[in-house]
Design a protein around this motif. Structure first.
Motif, PDB file in Angstrom:
ATOM      1  N   VAL A  73       2.469  -1.712  -3.158  1.00  0.00           N
ATOM      2  CA  VAL A  73       1.372  -0.855  -2.676  1.00  0.00           C
ATOM      3  C   VAL A  73       1.526   0.468  -2.188  1.00  0.00           C
ATOM      4  N   PHE A  76       2.179   2.556  -5.500  1.00  0.00           N
ATOM      5  CA  PHE A  76       1.136   2.639  -6.160  1.00  0.00           C
ATOM      6  C   PHE A  76       0.156   3.893  -5.516  1.00  0.00           C
ATOM      7  N   LEU A  77      -0.142   3.650  -4.199  1.00  0.00           N
ATOM      8  CA  LEU A  77      -1.222   4.496  -3.500  1.00  0.00           C
ATOM      9  C   LEU A  77      -0.377   5.985  -3.379  1.00  0.00           C
ATOM     10  N   ALA A  80      -0.990   7.536  -6.703  1.00  0.00           N
ATOM     11  CA  ALA A  80      -2.348   7.767  -6.979  1.00  0.00           C
ATOM     12  C   ALA A  80      -3.008   8.840  -6.023  1.00  0.00           C
ATOM     13  N   LEU A 140      -8.588   3.034  -2.919  1.00  0.00           N
ATOM     14  CA  LEU A 140      -7.708   1.843  -3.253  1.00  0.00           C
ATOM     15  C   LEU A 140      -7.070   1.132  -1.990  1.00  0.00           C
ATOM     16  N   SER A 141      -6.925   1.431  -0.927  1.00  0.00           N
ATOM     17  CA  SER A 141      -6.675   0.785   0.140  1.00  0.00           C
ATOM     18  C   SER A 141      -7.888  -0.341   0.557  1.00  0.00           C
ATOM     19  N   ILE A 144      -7.282  -3.348  -1.877  1.00  0.00           N
ATOM     20  CA  ILE A 144      -6.327  -3.981  -1.441  1.00  0.00           C
ATOM     21  C   ILE A 144      -6.909  -4.876  -0.477  1.00  0.00           C
ATOM     22  N   SER A 182       2.135 -11.880  -8.693  1.00  0.00           N
ATOM     23  CA  SER A 182       1.644 -10.809  -8.014  1.00  0.00           C
ATOM     24  C   SER A 182       1.150 -11.160  -6.530  1.00  0.00           C
ATOM     25  N   GLN A 354      -9.297  -3.541 -13.301  1.00  0.00           N
ATOM     26  CA  GLN A 354      -9.266  -3.722 -11.910  1.00  0.00           C
ATOM     27  C   GLN A 354     -10.042  -2.673 -11.116  1.00  0.00           C
ATOM     28  N   TYR A 396      -1.409  -2.681  -9.543  1.00  0.00           N
ATOM     29  CA  TYR A 396      -2.266  -2.511  -8.437  1.00  0.00           C
ATOM     30  C   TYR A 396      -2.521  -3.813  -7.713  1.00  0.00           C
ATOM     31  N   ARG A 399      -8.503  -4.639  -6.295  1.00  0.00           N
ATOM     32  CA  ARG A 399      -9.393  -4.408  -7.131  1.00  0.00           C
ATOM     33  C   ARG A 399     -10.626  -3.667  -6.428  1.00  0.00           C
TER      34      ARG A 399
END
Length: 414
Positions: A73, A76-77, A80, A140-141, A144, A182, A354, A396, A399
Protein backbone atom coordinates in the motif's frame (compact mmCIF):
# COMPACT_ATOMS: atom_id res chain seq x y z
CA UNK A 1 17.62 -14.68 -9.39
CA UNK A 2 15.84 -13.93 -12.66
CA UNK A 3 13.84 -11.09 -11.13
CA UNK A 4 16.74 -9.52 -9.23
CA UNK A 5 18.24 -7.39 -12.07
CA UNK A 6 14.82 -5.98 -12.88
CA UNK A 7 14.10 -5.17 -9.22
CA UNK A 8 17.51 -3.48 -8.80
CA UNK A 9 16.95 -1.42 -11.98
CA UNK A 10 13.50 -0.41 -10.72
CA UNK A 11 14.97 0.66 -7.36
CA UNK A 12 17.65 2.77 -9.08
CA UNK A 13 14.95 4.46 -11.15
CA UNK A 14 12.84 5.12 -8.05
CA UNK A 15 15.79 6.62 -6.19
CA UNK A 16 16.60 8.88 -9.16
CA UNK A 17 12.96 9.90 -9.27
CA UNK A 18 13.12 10.60 -5.52
CA UNK A 19 16.11 12.89 -6.01
CA UNK A 20 14.24 14.79 -8.72
CA UNK A 21 11.15 15.27 -6.53
CA UNK A 22 13.19 16.11 -3.44
CA UNK A 23 15.14 18.90 -5.14
CA UNK A 24 11.93 20.39 -6.54
CA UNK A 25 10.23 20.43 -3.11
CA UNK A 26 13.26 21.93 -1.36
CA UNK A 27 13.57 24.63 -4.03
CA UNK A 28 10.13 26.11 -3.27
CA UNK A 29 10.39 26.06 0.52
CA UNK A 30 13.43 28.31 0.81
CA UNK A 31 12.09 30.00 3.95
CA UNK A 32 12.36 26.83 5.99
CA UNK A 33 14.69 27.03 8.96
CA UNK A 34 17.83 24.87 8.69
CA UNK A 35 16.49 22.59 11.44
CA UNK A 36 13.18 22.14 9.59
CA UNK A 37 14.98 21.42 6.34
CA UNK A 38 17.17 18.85 8.09
CA UNK A 39 14.18 17.09 9.67
CA UNK A 40 12.39 16.96 6.29
CA UNK A 41 15.51 15.62 4.55
CA UNK A 42 16.04 12.86 7.10
CA UNK A 43 12.34 11.90 7.08
CA UNK A 44 12.08 11.95 3.27
CA UNK A 45 15.11 9.73 2.64
CA UNK A 46 14.51 7.43 5.58
CA UNK A 47 11.02 6.72 4.27
CA UNK A 48 12.25 6.14 0.70
CA UNK A 49 15.07 3.79 1.71
CA UNK A 50 12.93 1.86 4.20
CA UNK A 51 10.27 1.46 1.53
CA UNK A 52 12.75 -0.05 -0.93
CA UNK A 53 14.09 -2.38 1.77
CA UNK A 54 10.49 -3.34 2.55
CA UNK A 55 9.81 -4.22 -1.09
CA UNK A 56 12.86 -6.52 -1.16
CA UNK A 57 11.80 -8.10 2.14
CA UNK A 58 8.27 -8.64 0.86
CA UNK A 59 9.61 -10.47 -2.21
CA UNK A 60 12.36 -12.57 -0.67
CA UNK A 61 11.30 -13.07 2.96
CA UNK A 62 8.28 -14.86 4.38
CA UNK A 63 6.68 -11.80 5.95
CA UNK A 64 3.25 -11.78 7.56
CA UNK A 65 0.58 -11.11 4.96
CA UNK A 66 -0.62 -7.96 6.78
CA UNK A 67 2.91 -6.51 6.83
CA UNK A 68 3.38 -7.27 3.14
CA UNK A 69 0.06 -5.56 2.41
CA UNK A 70 1.11 -2.44 4.36
CA UNK A 71 4.39 -2.26 2.41
CA UNK A 72 2.54 -2.70 -0.87
CA UNK A 73 0.00 0.00 0.00
CA UNK A 74 2.74 2.46 1.00
CA UNK A 75 4.75 1.75 -2.13
CA UNK A 76 1.76 2.06 -4.46
CA UNK A 77 0.51 5.32 -2.93
CA UNK A 78 4.01 6.84 -2.92
CA UNK A 79 4.62 6.07 -6.58
CA UNK A 80 1.12 7.25 -7.57
CA UNK A 81 1.58 10.60 -5.78
CA UNK A 82 5.00 11.23 -7.27
CA UNK A 83 3.75 10.35 -10.75
CA UNK A 84 0.97 12.93 -10.30
CA UNK A 85 3.64 15.54 -9.48
CA UNK A 86 5.86 14.64 -12.41
CA UNK A 87 4.08 16.54 -15.24
CA UNK A 88 4.30 19.80 -13.28
CA UNK A 89 7.99 19.33 -12.51
CA UNK A 90 8.80 18.48 -16.12
CA UNK A 91 6.79 21.48 -17.33
CA UNK A 92 8.80 23.74 -15.03
CA UNK A 93 12.09 22.30 -16.30
CA UNK A 94 10.99 22.80 -19.90
CA UNK A 95 10.06 26.40 -19.06
CA UNK A 96 13.46 26.99 -17.48
CA UNK A 97 15.23 25.46 -20.47
CA UNK A 98 13.25 27.64 -22.85
CA UNK A 99 14.23 30.76 -20.91
CA UNK A 100 17.88 29.73 -20.82
CA UNK A 101 18.05 29.13 -24.57
CA UNK A 102 15.88 31.83 -26.04
CA UNK A 103 16.20 34.82 -23.71
CA UNK A 104 19.02 37.18 -24.49
CA UNK A 105 20.00 37.94 -20.90
CA UNK A 106 22.53 35.60 -19.42
CA UNK A 107 20.66 35.13 -16.15
CA UNK A 108 16.94 35.67 -15.85
CA UNK A 109 15.15 35.27 -12.57
CA UNK A 110 11.61 33.91 -12.41
CA UNK A 111 9.07 36.65 -13.13
CA UNK A 112 5.96 37.15 -10.98
CA UNK A 113 2.68 35.74 -12.27
CA UNK A 114 1.14 39.19 -11.83
CA UNK A 115 1.81 42.39 -9.96
CA UNK A 116 0.02 41.37 -6.77
CA UNK A 117 1.14 37.76 -6.62
CA UNK A 118 4.81 37.46 -5.81
CA UNK A 119 4.97 33.65 -6.11
CA UNK A 120 7.38 32.64 -8.90
CA UNK A 121 6.30 30.50 -11.81
CA UNK A 122 8.55 27.66 -10.60
CA UNK A 123 7.08 27.81 -7.12
CA UNK A 124 3.58 27.88 -8.54
CA UNK A 125 4.18 24.80 -10.73
CA UNK A 126 5.83 22.76 -7.98
CA UNK A 127 3.10 23.60 -5.48
CA UNK A 128 0.49 22.77 -8.10
CA UNK A 129 2.25 19.42 -8.44
CA UNK A 130 1.98 18.87 -4.69
CA UNK A 131 -1.74 19.62 -4.85
CA UNK A 132 -2.09 17.20 -7.78
CA UNK A 133 -0.28 14.53 -5.76
CA UNK A 134 -2.92 14.88 -3.05
CA UNK A 135 -5.64 13.81 -5.49
CA UNK A 136 -4.43 10.20 -5.99
CA UNK A 137 -3.40 10.04 -2.35
CA UNK A 138 -6.94 10.88 -1.26
CA UNK A 139 -8.85 8.81 -3.83
CA UNK A 140 -6.61 5.74 -3.67
CA UNK A 141 -6.53 5.83 0.13
CA UNK A 142 -10.32 5.96 0.15
CA UNK A 143 -10.36 3.06 -2.33
CA UNK A 144 -8.34 1.00 0.15
CA UNK A 145 -10.42 1.97 3.18
CA UNK A 146 -13.83 1.79 1.55
CA UNK A 147 -13.62 -0.02 -1.80
CA UNK A 148 -11.53 -3.16 -1.36
CA UNK A 149 -14.26 -5.20 0.37
CA UNK A 150 -17.37 -3.26 -0.64
CA UNK A 151 -19.02 -6.23 -2.37
CA UNK A 152 -21.82 -5.38 -4.78
CA UNK A 153 -24.51 -7.78 -6.01
CA UNK A 154 -25.25 -7.08 -9.67
CA UNK A 155 -28.46 -8.65 -10.99
CA UNK A 156 -28.68 -9.69 -14.64
CA UNK A 157 -31.50 -11.26 -16.63
CA UNK A 158 -29.83 -13.69 -19.03
CA UNK A 159 -32.07 -14.35 -22.03
CA UNK A 160 -31.36 -17.71 -23.66
CA UNK A 161 -33.70 -18.48 -26.59
CA UNK A 162 -33.25 -22.26 -26.44
CA UNK A 163 -33.42 -22.54 -22.65
CA UNK A 164 -35.46 -25.62 -21.59
CA UNK A 165 -38.64 -24.79 -19.73
CA UNK A 166 -37.40 -26.46 -16.53
CA UNK A 167 -34.58 -23.91 -16.31
CA UNK A 168 -36.73 -20.81 -16.81
CA UNK A 169 -36.29 -18.63 -13.71
CA UNK A 170 -33.39 -20.58 -12.24
CA UNK A 171 -30.64 -18.43 -10.70
CA UNK A 172 -26.90 -18.70 -11.18
CA UNK A 173 -24.22 -16.70 -9.37
CA UNK A 174 -20.74 -15.84 -10.59
CA UNK A 175 -17.63 -14.77 -8.73
CA UNK A 176 -14.19 -14.39 -10.24
CA UNK A 177 -10.61 -13.36 -9.48
CA UNK A 178 -10.51 -14.07 -5.76
CA UNK A 179 -6.72 -13.53 -5.54
CA UNK A 180 -6.57 -14.86 -1.99
CA UNK A 181 -2.88 -13.95 -1.71
CA UNK A 182 -3.85 -10.27 -1.61
CA UNK A 183 -6.39 -10.40 1.22
CA UNK A 184 -5.69 -8.99 4.67
CA UNK A 185 -9.16 -8.96 6.26
CA UNK A 186 -10.75 -12.39 6.79
CA UNK A 187 -13.88 -10.93 8.37
CA UNK A 188 -14.61 -8.81 5.30
CA UNK A 189 -13.93 -11.70 2.92
CA UNK A 190 -16.30 -13.89 4.94
CA UNK A 191 -18.92 -11.14 4.74
CA UNK A 192 -18.77 -11.25 0.96
CA UNK A 193 -19.33 -15.01 0.90
CA UNK A 194 -22.26 -14.61 3.29
CA UNK A 195 -23.71 -11.97 0.97
CA UNK A 196 -23.42 -14.43 -1.92
CA UNK A 197 -25.02 -17.28 0.01
CA UNK A 198 -27.89 -15.05 1.16
CA UNK A 199 -28.97 -14.89 -2.51
CA UNK A 200 -29.45 -18.71 -2.51
CA UNK A 201 -28.38 -19.29 -6.13
CA UNK A 202 -29.27 -22.63 -7.74
CA UNK A 203 -25.74 -23.03 -9.05
CA UNK A 204 -22.49 -21.03 -8.97
CA UNK A 205 -19.62 -20.30 -11.38
CA UNK A 206 -16.13 -19.36 -10.25
CA UNK A 207 -14.13 -18.20 -13.26
CA UNK A 208 -10.52 -18.41 -12.12
CA UNK A 209 -7.58 -16.77 -10.36
CA UNK A 210 -7.99 -18.27 -6.92
CA UNK A 211 -4.45 -17.09 -6.02
CA UNK A 212 -1.77 -14.66 -7.15
CA UNK A 213 1.19 -17.02 -7.55
CA UNK A 214 1.12 -20.14 -5.36
CA UNK A 215 -1.64 -22.49 -4.30
CA UNK A 216 -0.73 -22.22 -0.62
CA UNK A 217 -1.93 -18.59 -0.62
CA UNK A 218 -5.50 -19.85 -0.28
CA UNK A 219 -4.69 -21.82 2.88
CA UNK A 220 -6.04 -19.18 5.29
CA UNK A 221 -9.21 -18.62 3.23
CA UNK A 222 -10.02 -22.15 2.12
CA UNK A 223 -12.54 -22.64 4.92
CA UNK A 224 -14.36 -19.42 3.93
CA UNK A 225 -14.70 -20.24 0.23
CA UNK A 226 -15.68 -23.82 1.06
CA UNK A 227 -18.95 -22.30 2.31
CA UNK A 228 -19.92 -21.43 -1.27
CA UNK A 229 -22.53 -24.12 -1.94
CA UNK A 230 -25.50 -24.50 -4.29
CA UNK A 231 -28.12 -27.23 -4.89
CA UNK A 232 -27.04 -27.77 -8.52
CA UNK A 233 -23.33 -27.42 -7.83
CA UNK A 234 -20.40 -25.03 -7.88
CA UNK A 235 -18.39 -25.11 -11.11
CA UNK A 236 -14.96 -23.56 -11.57
CA UNK A 237 -12.19 -22.92 -14.06
CA UNK A 238 -8.56 -21.83 -13.80
CA UNK A 239 -7.16 -18.37 -14.49
CA UNK A 240 -3.72 -17.31 -15.65
CA UNK A 241 -2.50 -16.81 -12.05
CA UNK A 242 -3.44 -20.34 -10.95
CA UNK A 243 -0.69 -22.19 -12.83
CA UNK A 244 2.32 -20.79 -10.98
CA UNK A 245 3.76 -19.25 -14.16
CA UNK A 246 4.49 -15.95 -12.42
CA UNK A 247 6.51 -17.67 -9.71
CA UNK A 248 8.15 -20.71 -11.37
CA UNK A 249 8.36 -19.36 -14.94
CA UNK A 250 6.73 -20.83 -18.04
CA UNK A 251 8.93 -23.93 -18.18
CA UNK A 252 7.76 -27.05 -16.39
CA UNK A 253 9.42 -28.21 -13.18
CA UNK A 254 8.55 -30.71 -10.42
CA UNK A 255 7.65 -27.87 -8.05
CA UNK A 256 5.41 -26.23 -10.63
CA UNK A 257 3.68 -29.53 -11.42
CA UNK A 258 3.04 -30.10 -7.71
CA UNK A 259 1.69 -26.56 -7.32
CA UNK A 260 -0.87 -27.20 -10.08
CA UNK A 261 -1.82 -30.56 -8.57
CA UNK A 262 -2.34 -28.81 -5.24
CA UNK A 263 -4.56 -26.28 -7.01
CA UNK A 264 -6.73 -29.04 -8.45
CA UNK A 265 -6.91 -30.70 -5.03
CA UNK A 266 -7.95 -27.43 -3.34
CA UNK A 267 -10.89 -27.05 -5.73
CA UNK A 268 -11.98 -30.59 -4.82
CA UNK A 269 -11.59 -29.94 -1.08
CA UNK A 270 -13.71 -26.79 -1.34
CA UNK A 271 -16.40 -28.71 -3.22
CA UNK A 272 -15.85 -26.94 -6.55
CA UNK A 273 -16.25 -29.01 -9.72
CA UNK A 274 -13.17 -27.87 -11.66
CA UNK A 275 -13.63 -28.03 -15.43
CA UNK A 276 -10.37 -28.38 -17.34
CA UNK A 277 -11.31 -28.62 -21.02
CA UNK A 278 -14.37 -30.63 -20.06
CA UNK A 279 -18.13 -30.32 -19.64
CA UNK A 280 -20.96 -31.33 -17.35
CA UNK A 281 -24.63 -32.00 -18.03
CA UNK A 282 -26.87 -30.05 -15.67
CA UNK A 283 -30.25 -31.78 -15.34
CA UNK A 284 -33.50 -30.35 -13.95
CA UNK A 285 -36.81 -32.23 -14.24
CA UNK A 286 -35.45 -34.43 -17.01
CA UNK A 287 -34.15 -31.55 -19.14
CA UNK A 288 -30.49 -30.69 -19.60
CA UNK A 289 -28.13 -27.82 -20.42
CA UNK A 290 -24.36 -27.95 -20.81
CA UNK A 291 -21.75 -26.36 -18.58
CA UNK A 292 -18.37 -26.20 -20.29
CA UNK A 293 -15.11 -25.08 -18.78
CA UNK A 294 -11.67 -24.64 -20.27
CA UNK A 295 -8.24 -23.84 -18.94
CA UNK A 296 -6.91 -20.33 -19.41
CA UNK A 297 -6.96 -19.05 -22.99
CA UNK A 298 -5.69 -15.51 -23.42
CA UNK A 299 -4.40 -13.22 -26.12
CA UNK A 300 -0.85 -11.87 -26.31
CA UNK A 301 1.41 -12.81 -23.40
CA UNK A 302 -1.26 -14.75 -21.53
CA UNK A 303 -1.16 -18.56 -21.75
CA UNK A 304 -3.33 -20.61 -24.07
CA UNK A 305 -3.82 -23.81 -22.12
CA UNK A 306 -7.51 -24.09 -23.04
CA UNK A 307 -8.71 -26.66 -25.56
CA UNK A 308 -12.21 -25.91 -26.72
CA UNK A 309 -12.26 -28.92 -29.04
CA UNK A 310 -12.17 -31.16 -25.96
CA UNK A 311 -14.75 -29.18 -23.97
CA UNK A 312 -17.39 -29.31 -26.71
CA UNK A 313 -17.10 -33.04 -27.38
CA UNK A 314 -20.42 -34.90 -27.02
CA UNK A 315 -22.42 -31.71 -26.36
CA UNK A 316 -24.22 -31.34 -29.71
CA UNK A 317 -27.52 -32.54 -28.26
CA UNK A 318 -27.58 -29.95 -25.49
CA UNK A 319 -29.90 -26.99 -26.31
CA UNK A 320 -27.92 -24.44 -24.24
CA UNK A 321 -24.18 -24.34 -23.58
CA UNK A 322 -22.65 -22.08 -20.92
CA UNK A 323 -18.87 -21.67 -21.01
CA UNK A 324 -16.49 -20.80 -18.17
CA UNK A 325 -13.37 -19.17 -19.64
CA UNK A 326 -11.31 -16.83 -17.48
CA UNK A 327 -10.05 -14.36 -20.09
CA UNK A 328 -12.72 -12.39 -22.03
CA UNK A 329 -10.39 -12.04 -25.03
CA UNK A 330 -11.09 -15.72 -25.67
CA UNK A 331 -14.65 -14.80 -26.72
CA UNK A 332 -13.58 -12.65 -29.65
CA UNK A 333 -10.34 -14.54 -30.27
CA UNK A 334 -11.85 -18.00 -30.71
CA UNK A 335 -15.41 -18.56 -29.50
CA UNK A 336 -17.19 -16.17 -31.89
CA UNK A 337 -15.13 -17.41 -34.83
CA UNK A 338 -15.24 -21.16 -34.31
CA UNK A 339 -17.90 -22.09 -31.77
CA UNK A 340 -21.29 -20.59 -32.60
CA UNK A 341 -22.95 -23.25 -30.43
CA UNK A 342 -21.76 -21.47 -27.26
CA UNK A 343 -24.76 -19.45 -26.03
CA UNK A 344 -23.04 -17.55 -23.23
CA UNK A 345 -19.51 -17.28 -21.90
CA UNK A 346 -18.53 -16.15 -18.39
CA UNK A 347 -15.18 -14.48 -17.69
CA UNK A 348 -13.26 -12.28 -15.29
CA UNK A 349 -9.57 -11.34 -15.55
CA UNK A 350 -9.82 -7.57 -16.21
CA UNK A 351 -10.75 -6.46 -12.64
CA UNK A 352 -12.11 -3.35 -14.42
CA UNK A 353 -8.55 -2.23 -13.58
CA UNK A 354 -10.03 -1.66 -10.07
CA UNK A 355 -10.50 1.94 -11.14
CA UNK A 356 -13.16 3.71 -13.15
CA UNK A 357 -16.87 4.52 -13.24
CA UNK A 358 -19.73 2.00 -13.26
CA UNK A 359 -23.22 3.45 -13.49
CA UNK A 360 -26.42 1.85 -14.71
CA UNK A 361 -26.19 3.35 -18.19
CA UNK A 362 -22.50 4.25 -18.40
CA UNK A 363 -19.17 2.73 -17.51
CA UNK A 364 -15.57 3.71 -18.12
CA UNK A 365 -12.17 2.41 -17.09
CA UNK A 366 -8.67 2.71 -18.59
CA UNK A 367 -8.79 -1.06 -19.09
CA UNK A 368 -11.27 -0.58 -21.95
CA UNK A 369 -8.37 0.57 -24.11
CA UNK A 370 -6.86 -2.91 -23.65
CA UNK A 371 -9.97 -5.09 -23.56
CA UNK A 372 -12.97 -4.36 -25.76
CA UNK A 373 -15.13 -6.41 -23.39
CA UNK A 374 -14.11 -5.61 -19.83
CA UNK A 375 -17.19 -5.44 -17.56
CA UNK A 376 -20.82 -6.48 -17.80
CA UNK A 377 -22.92 -8.14 -20.50
CA UNK A 378 -22.05 -8.13 -24.19
CA UNK A 379 -23.85 -9.68 -27.15
CA UNK A 380 -22.93 -10.34 -30.75
CA UNK A 381 -25.62 -11.95 -32.88
CA UNK A 382 -26.91 -14.87 -30.74
CA UNK A 383 -23.87 -15.22 -28.50
CA UNK A 384 -23.35 -13.48 -25.17
CA UNK A 385 -20.45 -12.75 -22.85
CA UNK A 386 -20.47 -11.60 -19.24
CA UNK A 387 -17.31 -10.16 -17.66
CA UNK A 388 -17.25 -10.09 -13.86
CA UNK A 389 -14.85 -7.43 -12.50
CA UNK A 390 -13.69 -9.67 -9.68
CA UNK A 391 -14.10 -10.49 -6.02
CA UNK A 392 -10.57 -9.66 -4.90
CA UNK A 393 -7.77 -7.37 -5.95
CA UNK A 394 -4.23 -7.54 -7.25
CA UNK A 395 -1.42 -4.98 -6.99
CA UNK A 396 -3.32 -1.97 -5.71
CA UNK A 397 -5.09 -3.25 -2.57
CA UNK A 398 -8.31 -1.36 -3.14
CA UNK A 399 -10.91 -0.27 -5.67
CA UNK A 400 -12.09 3.14 -6.84
CA UNK A 401 -15.40 3.24 -8.71
CA UNK A 402 -15.19 -0.38 -9.91
CA UNK A 403 -16.20 -2.29 -6.79
CA UNK A 404 -15.84 -6.05 -6.11
CA UNK A 405 -18.67 -7.94 -7.74
CA UNK A 406 -21.01 -10.83 -7.05
CA UNK A 407 -23.19 -11.41 -10.11
CA UNK A 408 -26.62 -13.01 -9.83
CA UNK A 409 -28.16 -14.20 -13.11
CA UNK A 410 -31.76 -15.18 -13.64
CA UNK A 411 -32.01 -17.51 -16.64
CA UNK A 412 -34.98 -16.70 -18.87
CA UNK A 413 -36.39 -18.08 -22.08
CA UNK A 414 -36.82 -15.76 -25.06
Amino acid sequence: MGRLPFIIAACIFILAFDVYCFKAIISVFKKWKPSTKKIFTVAYWSYSILLIIGVFAGIYLNLFLTLRAIILVAFFLTVACKMAMLPFLVLDDIRRLYIKIFRKKAVIKDQPINETDQISRSEFLVKAGLVAAAVPLTSLSWGIISGAYDYQVRRVNLILPNLPKAFDGITMAQISDIHSGSFYNKTAVKGGVELLMAEKPDFVFFTGDLVNNLTNEVRDYQDIFSKVKAPLGVYSSLGNHDYGDYYFGKESSPAKVKNLKDMVDVHKLMGYDLLMNDHRRLKVDGEEIGILGIENWGMGRFPKYGKMELAVQNTDDLPVKLLLSHDPSHWRGEVLKKYPQIDAMFSGHTHGMQFGVRLKEYQWSPVQYIYKEWAGLYQEQKQQLYVNVGYGFLGYPGRVGVLPEITLFTLKRA
